[in-house]
Design a protein around this motif. Structure first.
Motif, PDB file in Angstrom:
ATOM      1  N   GLU A 104       0.812  -1.220   0.000  1.00  0.00           N
ATOM      2  CA  GLU A 104       0.000   0.000   0.000  1.00  0.00           C
ATOM      3  C   GLU A 104       0.841   1.264   0.000  1.00  0.00           C
ATOM      4  N   ASP A 105       2.008   1.213   0.670  1.00  0.00           N
ATOM      5  CA  ASP A 105       2.895   2.380   0.780  1.00  0.00           C
ATOM      6  C   ASP A 105       4.334   1.918   0.569  1.00  0.00           C
ATOM      7  N   SER A 121       2.420   3.087  -4.462  1.00  0.00           N
ATOM      8  CA  SER A 121       2.005   1.728  -4.128  1.00  0.00           C
ATOM      9  C   SER A 121       2.442   0.798  -5.252  1.00  0.00           C
ATOM     10  N   ALA A 145      -2.148   2.869  -1.708  1.00  0.00           N
ATOM     11  CA  ALA A 145      -3.166   1.824  -1.562  1.00  0.00           C
ATOM     12  C   ALA A 145      -4.001   1.640  -2.832  1.00  0.00           C
ATOM     13  N   THR A 148      -5.732  -3.766  -4.792  1.00  0.00           N
ATOM     14  CA  THR A 148      -6.601  -4.510  -3.886  1.00  0.00           C
ATOM     15  C   THR A 148      -6.329  -6.009  -4.010  1.00  0.00           C
TER      16      THR A 148
END
Length: 166
Positions: A104-105, A121, A145, A148
Motif C-alpha cells: 500500500e505504501d 504503491s 493503496a 486490492t
C-alpha cells in the motif's frame, strides 16, 4: 488492428476476465517470450487505471556472474532499474519468496528501490514455472493503496496463463 482497451470502467471481476481473454488471444501460439511480455505490458497499461509503470522483470544471470537476479523486461512507463537482486525491494522480495507482494505504501517497505519517485504503491506477482520464479509482473501507481486483493487475484491468474508463454 487490435483494440483491446475496455470501452468503459468495469467492475474488477469483469475487467480481469476481459484482460485475461485479451492476453490469451495475443499470446496463444506465439513462442517469443519478449513479444508476449511486450503485448501483455501494453494490455496492462490499457486496462488498468492509475498506473505509472506496468511490466516485467525476468530472471537472468547476475551481471557479476554469480547466481541469478531480476533483469528488466518489456514495460510501459518511465525508464526503470535494470537489475534487481533477489530479496531486494518489492520485486526482488516477490521473486525470492515466490509470493505476491501487495504494498500500500512503498515508502514504508523495508529496502524499497525507488526507480520512480512518483510511485506510492506497488503490486508484484511472480510468474512461476515448475515452482521456480521465471519473472515478475510489476505494477506501480502514484496513488497510495491503489491495489486490492481483487487486483492481486487478477494478476495472479494472468501470471498462471503466462507461465508457459514467456
Amino acid at each position: 488492428m487490435y483494440d483491446f482497451k475496455p470501452a468503459e470502467p468495469l467492475p474488477a471481476a469483469e475487467l480481469y476476465r476481459d484482460l485475461l481473454a485479451a492476453a490469451e488471444a495475443l499470446t496463444a501460439g506465439e513462442p517469443d517470450a519478449v513479444a508476449n511480455m511486450a503485448n501483455v505490458a501494453a494490455l496492462l497499461w490499457e486496462f488498468l487505471p492509475d498506473l505509472n509503470w506496468a511490466g516485467f522483470y525476468r530472471v537472468g544471470p547476475a551481471k557479476d556472474g554469480g547466481g541469478e537476479e531480476l533483469v528488466l523486461g518489456p514495460f510501459v512507463g518511465r525508464p526503470a532499474c535494470i537489475r534487481i537482486p533477489f530479496g531486494k525491494g518489492v520485486c526482488g522480495t516477490g521473486a525470492e519468496s515466490r509470493a505476491t507482494q501487495l504494498v500500500e505504501d512503498v515508502h514504508a517497505f523495508p529496502g524499497h528501490i525507488a526507480c520512480d519517485a512518483a510511485s506510492a504503491s506497488e503490486l508484484v506477482v511472480p510468474v512461476l514455472r515448475d515452482g521456480a520464479t521465471i519473472a515478475v509482473i510489476d505494477l506501480d501507481s502514484p496513488s497510495p493503496a491503489r491495489f486490492t486483493a481483487e487486483d492481486a487475484a487478477g494478476i495472479e491468474a494472468l501470471a498462471r496463463l503466462l507461465a508457459d508463454r514467456i
